[in-house]
Design a protein around this motif. Structure first.
Motif, PDB file in Angstrom:
ATOM      1  N   GLU A  51       0.824  -1.202   0.000  1.00  0.00           N
ATOM      2  CA  GLU A  51       0.000   0.000   0.000  1.00  0.00           C
ATOM      3  C   GLU A  51       0.866   1.264   0.000  1.00  0.00           C
ATOM      4  O   GLU A  51       0.529   2.257  -0.646  1.00  0.00           O
ATOM      5  CB  GLU A  51      -0.918   0.001   1.222  1.00  0.00           C
ATOM      6  N   LYS A  52       1.984   1.209   0.670  1.00  0.00           N
ATOM      7  CA  LYS A  52       2.872   2.372   0.759  1.00  0.00           C
ATOM      8  C   LYS A  52       3.651   2.615  -0.539  1.00  0.00           C
ATOM      9  O   LYS A  52       4.051   3.749  -0.821  1.00  0.00           O
ATOM     10  CB  LYS A  52       3.878   2.186   1.900  1.00  0.00           C
ATOM     11  N   ASN A  53       3.861   1.551  -1.312  1.00  0.00           N
ATOM     12  CA  ASN A  53       4.794   1.648  -2.437  1.00  0.00           C
ATOM     13  C   ASN A  53       4.224   1.208  -3.786  1.00  0.00           C
ATOM     14  O   ASN A  53       4.991   1.007  -4.730  1.00  0.00           O
ATOM     15  CB  ASN A  53       6.040   0.799  -2.134  1.00  0.00           C
ATOM     16  N   LYS A  54       2.904   1.079  -3.905  1.00  0.00           N
ATOM     17  CA  LYS A  54       2.355   0.511  -5.144  1.00  0.00           C
ATOM     18  C   LYS A  54       2.653   1.365  -6.369  1.00  0.00           C
ATOM     19  O   LYS A  54       2.889   0.824  -7.463  1.00  0.00           O
ATOM     20  CB  LYS A  54       0.857   0.273  -5.001  1.00  0.00           C
ATOM     21  N   GLU A  55       2.669   2.690  -6.227  1.00  0.00           N
ATOM     22  CA  GLU A  55       2.968   3.543  -7.392  1.00  0.00           C
ATOM     23  C   GLU A  55       4.407   3.339  -7.863  1.00  0.00           C
ATOM     24  O   GLU A  55       4.667   3.201  -9.058  1.00  0.00           O
ATOM     25  CB  GLU A  55       2.743   5.024  -7.063  1.00  0.00           C
ATOM     26  N   ASP A  56       5.348   3.300  -6.903  1.00  0.00           N
ATOM     27  CA  ASP A  56       6.754   3.102  -7.265  1.00  0.00           C
ATOM     28  C   ASP A  56       6.996   1.702  -7.809  1.00  0.00           C
ATOM     29  O   ASP A  56       7.805   1.505  -8.731  1.00  0.00           O
ATOM     30  CB  ASP A  56       7.660   3.342  -6.050  1.00  0.00           C
ATOM     31  N   LEU A  57       6.305   0.706  -7.251  1.00  0.00           N
ATOM     32  CA  LEU A  57       6.434  -0.661  -7.753  1.00  0.00           C
ATOM     33  C   LEU A  57       5.953  -0.752  -9.199  1.00  0.00           C
ATOM     34  O   LEU A  57       6.617  -1.361 -10.050  1.00  0.00           O
ATOM     35  CB  LEU A  57       5.629  -1.622  -6.871  1.00  0.00           C
ATOM     36  N   CYS A  58       4.809  -0.142  -9.475  1.00  0.00           N
ATOM     37  CA  CYS A  58       4.268  -0.170 -10.837  1.00  0.00           C
ATOM     38  C   CYS A  58       5.196   0.558 -11.806  1.00  0.00           C
ATOM     39  O   CYS A  58       5.469   0.074 -12.914  1.00  0.00           O
ATOM     40  CB  CYS A  58       2.883   0.475 -10.865  1.00  0.00           C
ATOM     41  N   ALA A  59       5.686   1.712 -11.391  1.00  0.00           N
ATOM     42  CA  ALA A  59       6.571   2.495 -12.256  1.00  0.00           C
ATOM     43  C   ALA A  59       7.866   1.746 -12.539  1.00  0.00           C
ATOM     44  O   ALA A  59       8.354   1.721 -13.679  1.00  0.00           O
ATOM     45  CB  ALA A  59       6.868   3.846 -11.613  1.00  0.00           C
TER      46      ALA A  59
END
Length: 340
Positions: A237-245
């Motif tokens: 939840e904290k890092n989903k945007e960075d993981l996707c990118a």
């Protein structure tokens, strides 16, 4: 006398019909199936049943929007494969029946061939921008990842392809791992715009030549997420945007590395992309950037022609029809096709 080509596409979960008049698109109707979202992927039996319900109204609407009657059709182009056999059977059977009743020829089309020629879909009031032959096409979808040399509308050579999973499958599996739903490509693309593509690093397989591999990238993500969740249950939840990118950048890096190599080896500077993953904004931006850097002429299909649609099938069929190709009534659909 005008040439009217009816295109029929039913390879997966979209039922589509389109009409061309002398190569210009008059209509392109698509009926999508929403039921598969509940299952996290396309259910073949449900897909074929939906095609049976959709095929007649979709074709009727396409003809009506084109302003023509069935008797005015010159030929019927249909997807023979690859795809889901039950879905293909619906489209093929309808094409046969209509061909027989109207006494007009039909032309089978490889679904992938349609994606290769998506940039040749001409529209009223839109200035055409078509690649010159020969050109290279990065063909990327849920089932395929290939680099194809296109020497003419009916002459293709596969220079490289995935040896395991397709890049579209990698996007979907990533989305599933992160709990983001199906289909995964659009969700990851949207979240990637909000994240840092350099935050995390994932393994890039070293495959010789121009072939691809994406299974190792998925495994790398799986183990990475598993280990981080053991340390912090809220890691996703904290890092989903960075993981996707970061994951999306890894996939695009893999794709572009081989495409750049293919362009150097062949000396071809006409470069296109096609298939469902060609709608990915990160991939489109990267292709344009590399094109400017390397002095390529790059061509991006319109977003509405990146997903499965009958317009591309009609265009591919029209080229084959003019080349004298005709398909007998005893043809059967195939889930896999060895070549174009």
């Amino acid at each position: 006398m005008a040439e009217y080509i009816l295109g029929i596409e039913s390879s997966c979960d979209d039922t589509s019909a389109a009409v061309l008049r002398d190569g210009v698109l008059l209509s392109n109707v698509i009926a999508s199936q929403q039921v598969h979202k509940d299952y996290g992927g396309v259910v073949p039996e449900l897909a074929s049943r939906a095609h049976e319900l959709n095929i007649v109204p979709v074709v009727s609407e396409a003809l009506a929007k084109a302003g023509i009657k069935p008797a005015e059709l010159t030929a019927i182009a249909f997807t023979r494969g690859p795809g889901l056999l039950g879905s293909l059977l619906v489209g093929t059977s309808f094409a046969k029946s209509l061909s027989l009743s109207l006494d007009i020829p039909m032309v089978m089309v490889n679904h992938l061939q349609g994606h290769l020629l998506a940039n040749f879909i001409r529209q009223e009031g839109v200035e055409p921008r078509e690649p010159a032959f020969p050109y290279l096409c990065l063909l990327v979808s849920g089932g395929n990842s290939q680099i194809v040399r296109v020497d003419s509308p009916v002459d293709y050579t596969i220079l490289g392809q995935t040896i395991d999973d397709a890049v579209g499958e990698a996007f979907d599996k990533c989305s599933k791992m992160l709990g983001l739903g199906y289909p995964g490509g659009p969700v990851i693309d949207r979240l990637a715009k909000l994240g840092d593509p350099e935050r995390f690093k994932f393994a890039k397989p070293q495959i010789p030549g121009l072939d691809y591999s994406f299974s190792g990238v998925k495994t790398s993500l799986l183990y990475f997420v598993r280990d981080r969740l053991a340390e912090d249950p809220d890691f996703l939840e904290k890092n989903k945007e960075d993981l996707c990118a970061s994951f999306q950048k890894t996939l695009i890096d893999i794709l572009m590395t081989k495409l750049i190599r293919a362009a150097k080896q062949t000396g071809i500077r006409e470069i296109t992309i096609g298939g469902g993953v060609s709608a990915n904004s990160g991939l489109r931006e990267r292709l344009v950037q590399e094109g400017k850097k390397r002095r390529w002429n790059t061509y991006l299909p319109e977003f509405k022609f990146t997903t499965d649609n009958a317009a591309m099938i009609a265009v591919a069929g029209a080229f084959q029809y003019r080349a004298g190709v005709r398909t007998p009534l005893d043809v059967a659909p195939v889930s896999r096709m060895a070549d174009f």
